[in-house]
Design a protein around this motif. Structure first.
Motif: not given
Length: 212
Positions: A15-26, A85-87, A125-126
């Motif tokens: 699964v890809s959660t890259d965007q979630y990591h990016f948003e949190a670190w941002s 929780h969106h996953l 979640q998945i």
């Protein structure tokens, strides 16, 4: 090549959660006034939370104490966990469901080998929390990739020798970890074609041609 087990990295493979990591670190970086972008984010793939934070803080104008670092890492994780929780099962990467089902039908053991401490939450979640024969994650290890600890632990829990395991990875640190663990390794994605992986896959389901 005799493969009796496939060990999957989680993020970027299942699964890809890259965007979630990016948003949190941002969010953390913005709060601290530190430069953060996609290029820096790419350096964080496959490494632990604290190591990721150290990479980000290299661009900070102040020095952070160990306690402050722990607080930042925990805050980042809270931002990230909120987004998980969106996953849902619809976020599985292409070919994953078919691949797992086919491997099990052919008596190939399957495991997760991930540095993430959020692995149980993500799998639930998945809808895959009961699908794997073994799980080794960031809650079980003291050394993150490129150390092979997480993959060796997964192999031990599967009761399969490392040489008969195939690791599927999308991060350079993970490929290096599998090699260090004396395992076969298949890299997923164009970005890893210059690595030392044994095989290169466009999508996860291509590994079926290797092991069946």
């Amino acid at each position: 090549m005799t493969i009796k087990a496939v060990i999957f990295d989680l993020d970027g493979v299942i699964v890809s959660t890259d965007q979630y990591h990016f948003e949190a670190w941002s969010k953390i970086s913005e709060e601290e006034g530190i430069l953060f972008n996609e290029t820096i984010n790419h350096q964080l793939r496959g490494v632990s939370r604290m190591e990721s934070l150290d990479i980000i803080l290299q661009r900070a104008t102040k020095t952070y104490s160990d306690e402050e670092k722990l607080q930042l890492a925990e805050k980042k994780n809270e931002y990230y966990r909120q987004s998980l929780h969106h996953l849902s099962p619809s976020d599985l990467l292409p070919g994953v469901e078919y691949t797992l089902k086919t491997l099990k039908q052919n008596n190939i053991k399957i495991a997760i080998g991930s540095s993430s401490k959020n692995t149980p939450t993500i799998l639930k979640q998945i809808g895959l929390d009961k699908e794997f024969d073994a799980i080794a994650d960031g809650n079980d290890i003291t050394r993150s990739k490129p150390d092979p600890e997480v993959f060796l632990l997964a192999a031990t829990r599967l009761d399969i020798v490392p040489e008969e395991c195939l690791v599927v990875e999308d991060a350079l640190a993970g490929v290096e970890a599998a090699i260090a663990g004396k395992m076969n390794v298949a890299a997923v994605g164009e970005t890893l074609r210059s690595s030392d992986a044994d095989y290169y896959l466009e999508s996860v389901d291509e590994l079926l041609e290797l092991v069946l």
